[in-house]
Design a protein around this motif. Structure first.
Motif, PDB file in Angstrom:
ATOM      1  N   ILE A 137       0.910  -0.710   0.015  1.00 15.75           N
ATOM      2  CA  ILE A 137      -0.402  -0.410   0.214  1.00 15.75           C
ATOM      3  C   ILE A 137       0.990   1.614  -0.143  1.00 15.75           C
ATOM      4  O   ILE A 137       1.428   1.192   0.938  1.00 15.75           O
ATOM      5  N   ALA A 138       0.644   1.952  -1.194  1.00 12.42           N
ATOM      6  CA  ALA A 138       1.310   3.209  -1.206  1.00 12.42           C
ATOM      7  C   ALA A 138       1.294   4.024  -0.346  1.00 12.42           C
ATOM      8  O   ALA A 138      -0.241   4.669   0.552  1.00 12.42           O
ATOM      9  N   PRO A 139       1.740   5.761  -0.079  1.00 14.69           N
ATOM     10  CA  PRO A 139       1.299   6.608  -0.013  1.00 14.69           C
ATOM     11  C   PRO A 139       0.387   7.094   0.202  1.00 14.69           C
ATOM     12  O   PRO A 139      -0.905   7.834   0.888  1.00 14.69           O
ATOM     13  N   ASP A 140      -0.394   7.034  -1.523  1.00 13.75           N
ATOM     14  CA  ASP A 140      -1.232   7.430  -1.781  1.00 13.75           C
ATOM     15  C   ASP A 140      -2.827   6.932  -1.962  1.00 13.75           C
ATOM     16  O   ASP A 140      -3.553   6.914  -2.268  1.00 13.75           O
ATOM     17  N   GLY A 141      -2.530   5.346  -1.147  1.00 15.79           N
ATOM     18  CA  GLY A 141      -3.958   4.938  -0.828  1.00 15.79           C
ATOM     19  C   GLY A 141      -3.876   3.261  -2.032  1.00 15.79           C
ATOM     20  O   GLY A 141      -4.606   2.785  -1.747  1.00 15.79           O
ATOM     21  N   ALA A 142      -2.711   3.639  -3.009  1.00 16.22           N
ATOM     22  CA  ALA A 142      -3.008   3.446  -3.832  1.00 16.22           C
ATOM     23  C   ALA A 142      -2.804   1.661  -3.626  1.00 16.22           C
ATOM     24  O   ALA A 142      -1.504   1.368  -2.758  1.00 16.22           O
ATOM     25  N   VAL A 143      -3.128   0.622  -3.635  1.00 17.04           N
ATOM     26  CA  VAL A 143      -2.931  -0.873  -3.219  1.00 17.04           C
ATOM     27  C   VAL A 143      -2.392  -1.650  -4.217  1.00 17.04           C
ATOM     28  O   VAL A 143      -2.760  -1.794  -5.412  1.00 17.04           O
ATOM     29  N   ILE A 195      -9.830 -10.851  -4.769  1.00 17.06           N
ATOM     30  CA  ILE A 195     -10.021 -11.015  -3.546  1.00 17.06           C
ATOM     31  C   ILE A 195      -9.806 -10.640  -2.479  1.00 17.06           C
ATOM     32  O   ILE A 195     -10.559 -10.844  -1.526  1.00 17.06           O
ATOM     33  N   VAL A 196      -8.400  -9.877  -2.838  1.00 20.66           N
ATOM     34  CA  VAL A 196      -7.995  -9.303  -1.600  1.00 20.66           C
ATOM     35  C   VAL A 196      -8.828  -7.838  -1.666  1.00 20.66           C
ATOM     36  O   VAL A 196      -9.139  -7.486  -0.011  1.00 20.66           O
ATOM     37  N   ALA A 197      -8.682  -7.386  -2.396  1.00 26.62           N
ATOM     38  CA  ALA A 197      -9.683  -5.643  -2.424  1.00 26.62           C
ATOM     39  C   ALA A 197     -10.855  -5.921  -1.691  1.00 26.62           C
ATOM     40  O   ALA A 197     -12.058  -5.311  -1.899  1.00 26.62           O
ATOM     41  N   GLU A 198     -12.303  -7.005  -1.876  1.00 28.45           N
ATOM     42  CA  GLU A 198     -12.826  -7.321  -1.641  1.00 28.45           C
ATOM     43  C   GLU A 198     -12.879  -7.193  -0.241  1.00 28.45           C
ATOM     44  O   GLU A 198     -13.710  -6.403   0.972  1.00 28.45           O
ATOM     45  N   GLU A 199     -11.974  -7.359   0.724  1.00 30.73           N
ATOM     46  CA  GLU A 199     -11.713  -8.188   1.950  1.00 30.73           C
ATOM     47  C   GLU A 199     -11.179  -7.222   2.477  1.00 30.73           C
ATOM     48  O   GLU A 199     -11.253  -5.821   3.602  1.00 30.73           O
ATOM     49  N   LEU A 200     -10.103  -6.580   1.573  1.00 33.58           N
ATOM     50  CA  LEU A 200      -9.500  -4.976   2.316  1.00 33.58           C
ATOM     51  C   LEU A 200     -10.647  -3.469   2.489  1.00 33.58           C
ATOM     52  O   LEU A 200     -10.171  -2.941   2.646  1.00 33.58           O
ATOM     53  N   ALA A 249     -10.965  -2.275  -0.395  1.00 35.18           N
ATOM     54  CA  ALA A 249      -9.639  -1.030  -1.370  1.00 35.18           C
ATOM     55  C   ALA A 249     -10.897  -0.064  -2.705  1.00 35.18           C
ATOM     56  O   ALA A 249     -11.304  -0.402  -2.902  1.00 35.18           O
ATOM     57  N   ASP A 250     -10.173   0.642  -3.455  1.00 38.53           N
ATOM     58  CA  ASP A 250     -10.942   1.496  -4.197  1.00 38.53           C
ATOM     59  C   ASP A 250     -10.489   0.766  -4.860  1.00 38.53           C
ATOM     60  O   ASP A 250      -9.134   0.705  -5.713  1.00 38.53           O
ATOM     61  N   TRP A 251     -10.985   0.451  -6.180  1.00 37.89           N
ATOM     62  CA  TRP A 251     -10.882  -1.397  -6.952  1.00 37.89           C
ATOM     63  C   TRP A 251     -10.080  -0.110  -7.933  1.00 37.89           C
ATOM     64  O   TRP A 251      -9.431  -0.844  -9.069  1.00 37.89           O
ATOM     65  N   SER A 252     -10.148   1.265  -8.565  1.00 33.38           N
ATOM     66  CA  SER A 252      -9.796   2.084  -9.205  1.00 33.38           C
ATOM     67  C   SER A 252      -8.289   2.135  -8.971  1.00 33.38           C
ATOM     68  O   SER A 252      -7.667   2.405 -10.302  1.00 33.38           O
ATOM     69  N   LYS A 253      -8.186   2.160  -7.649  1.00 37.58           N
ATOM     70  CA  LYS A 253      -6.604   2.048  -7.410  1.00 37.58           C
ATOM     71  C   LYS A 253      -5.927   0.912  -6.925  1.00 37.58           C
ATOM     72  O   LYS A 253      -4.815   0.921  -6.058  1.00 37.58           O
ATOM     73  N   VAL A 254      -6.106  -0.191  -7.497  1.00 42.10           N
ATOM     74  CA  VAL A 254      -5.784  -1.666  -7.749  1.00 42.10           C
ATOM     75  C   VAL A 254      -5.368  -1.677  -8.726  1.00 42.10           C
ATOM     76  O   VAL A 254      -5.496  -1.735  -9.627  1.00 42.10           O
ATOM     77  N   LYS A 255      -3.828  -2.816  -8.424  1.00 45.98           N
ATOM     78  CA  LYS A 255      -2.983  -3.177  -9.647  1.00 45.98           C
ATOM     79  C   LYS A 255      -2.173  -4.445  -9.440  1.00 45.98           C
ATOM     80  O   LYS A 255      -2.909  -4.565  -7.123  1.00 45.98           O
ATOM     81  N   VAL A 256      -2.079  -5.082 -10.319  1.00 46.68           N
ATOM     82  CA  VAL A 256      -1.285  -6.153  -9.566  1.00 46.68           C
ATOM     83  C   VAL A 256       0.183  -6.497 -10.505  1.00 46.68           C
ATOM     84  O   VAL A 256       0.843  -5.494 -10.941  1.00 46.68           O
ATOM     85  N   GLU A 257       0.970  -6.764  -9.354  1.00 49.76           N
ATOM     86  CA  GLU A 257       2.486  -6.916  -9.263  1.00 49.76           C
ATOM     87  C   GLU A 257       2.925  -8.587  -9.652  1.00 49.76           C
ATOM     88  O   GLU A 257       2.105  -9.066  -8.526  1.00 49.76           O
ATOM     89  N   GLN A 258       4.133  -9.123 -10.164  1.00 52.51           N
ATOM     90  CA  GLN A 258       3.949 -10.450 -10.168  1.00 52.51           C
ATOM     91  C   GLN A 258       5.174 -10.627  -9.417  1.00 52.51           C
ATOM     92  O   GLN A 258       5.888  -9.671  -9.004  1.00 52.51           O
ATOM     93  N   ALA A 259       4.586 -11.852  -8.582  1.00 54.43           N
ATOM     94  CA  ALA A 259       5.825 -11.977  -7.641  1.00 54.43           C
ATOM     95  C   ALA A 259       6.834 -12.624  -8.077  1.00 54.43           C
ATOM     96  O   ALA A 259       7.012 -12.708  -9.189  1.00 54.43           O
ATOM     97  N   ALA A 260       8.154 -12.252  -6.912  1.00 55.40           N
ATOM     98  CA  ALA A 260       9.048 -12.363  -6.966  1.00 55.40           C
ATOM     99  C   ALA A 260       9.291 -15.292  -6.838  1.00 55.40           C
ATOM    100  O   ALA A 260       8.527 -15.041  -6.521  1.00 55.40           O
TER     101      ALA A 260
END
Length: 276
Positions: A57-63, A83-88, A90-101
């Motif tokens: 979660i970034a300082p601007d609230g983006a997840v 799934i994460v955004a539902e329980e959290l 979160a604002d869906w418009s501010k949710v993005k996905v990053e590939q795990a290491a």
């Protein structure tokens, strides 16, 4: 797909030290993830942040949801993020996905025991893991807001990444980020009743990668360019089990940009400045 990992180690317990591996803000973002001890550290020593490896979660609230499953057209990145955004909440418009290491002990497919994607298992095996991640992060922010405002946690509502109280007080995830990083994560976070879902199962869930893949801004492995980077192409044997009996690299070495030509166990590799 990475090397197999003992499935038992995936569900092993974690110490508080493993859970809070870095409560400070790192690189401008708080990394949060699964809160239950039996789903968090999984034996890895990498510093993920205060809660674990699945959410930033970034300082601007983006997840940012860290996906342990790859996206190759089946749309699981959007599903896992939802799934994460539902329980959290979160604002869906501010949710993005990053590939795990590539860290199998943390990001192993719970059904396969390896870090892999396939067999329509991505959503099924991540369902409870990511619900707990989102619910834990939400509880963390609620507790932080309750402490700051001096009100019961049960009186605080969360919607679209904003926490509110009947007194008129409100704050976004970004506003509470530092305080939330100090909250002890619940061992058994309260999950939503599916009847109250507002995101999962709705047409609000749209793929996050469509735009970038359509306008050319998506960055693929082949797009990566690093200083001094070379490209290797391999000429494989035409039959399984065949080995190189000999080769003449003289003409290949004359091609502009070719750096080296040499034999490897599976054929002959040509290393050059680029694919051309």
């Amino acid at each position: 797909m990475n090397a197999p990992v003992d499935p038992k180690s995936v569900k092993a317990g974690a110490t508080r030290r493993d859970l809070v591996v870095g409560a400070a803000l790192v690189g401008g973002a708080l990394v949060v993830g699964c809160s239950p001890a039996d789903l968090l550290s999984m034996g890895a020593k990498t510093d993920f942040g205060a809660f674990g490896p699945f959410i930033k979660i970034a300082p601007d609230g983006a997840v940012t949801v860290i996906s342990k499953h790859i996206e190759f057209g089946q749309g699981n990145h959007a599903g896992l993020a939802a799934i994460v955004a539902e329980e959290l909440d979160a604002d869906w418009s501010k949710v993005k996905v990053e590939q795990a290491a590539a860290i199998a002990k943390v990001y192993a497919n719970l059904g396969m025991g390896v870090q892999g994607t396939g067999g329509s298992t991505a959503i099924a095996n991540s369902w409870m893991q990511l619900r707990n991640a989102g619910a834990s992060a939400r509880a963390m922010f609620v507790q932080a807001a309750a402490a700051r405002w001096g009100v019961p946690a049960g009186e605080i509502a969360v919607k679209d990444g904003v926490l509110t109280h009947a007194s008129g007080k409100s704050a976004g995830f970004g506003d509470l980020l530092a305080d939330a990083s100090k909250v002890t994560p619940p061992k058994t976070p309260t999950l939503k009743d599916p009847k109250s879902f507002t995101l999962i199962g709705s047409d609000r869930v749209r793929r996050k990668d469509s735009q970038a893949k359509s306008d050319g801004t998506a960055r693929f492995t082949q797009d990566v360019r690093l200083p001094g980077q070379l490209t290797a192409m391999v000429a494989h044997a035409p039959r399984f089990g065949a080995v190189v009996s000999g080769f003449d690299a003289a003409e290949a070495r004359k091609v502009p940009g070719v750096v080296d030509v040499f034999q490897i166990p599976t054929g002959v590799a040509v290393v050059a400045e680029n694919t051309y």
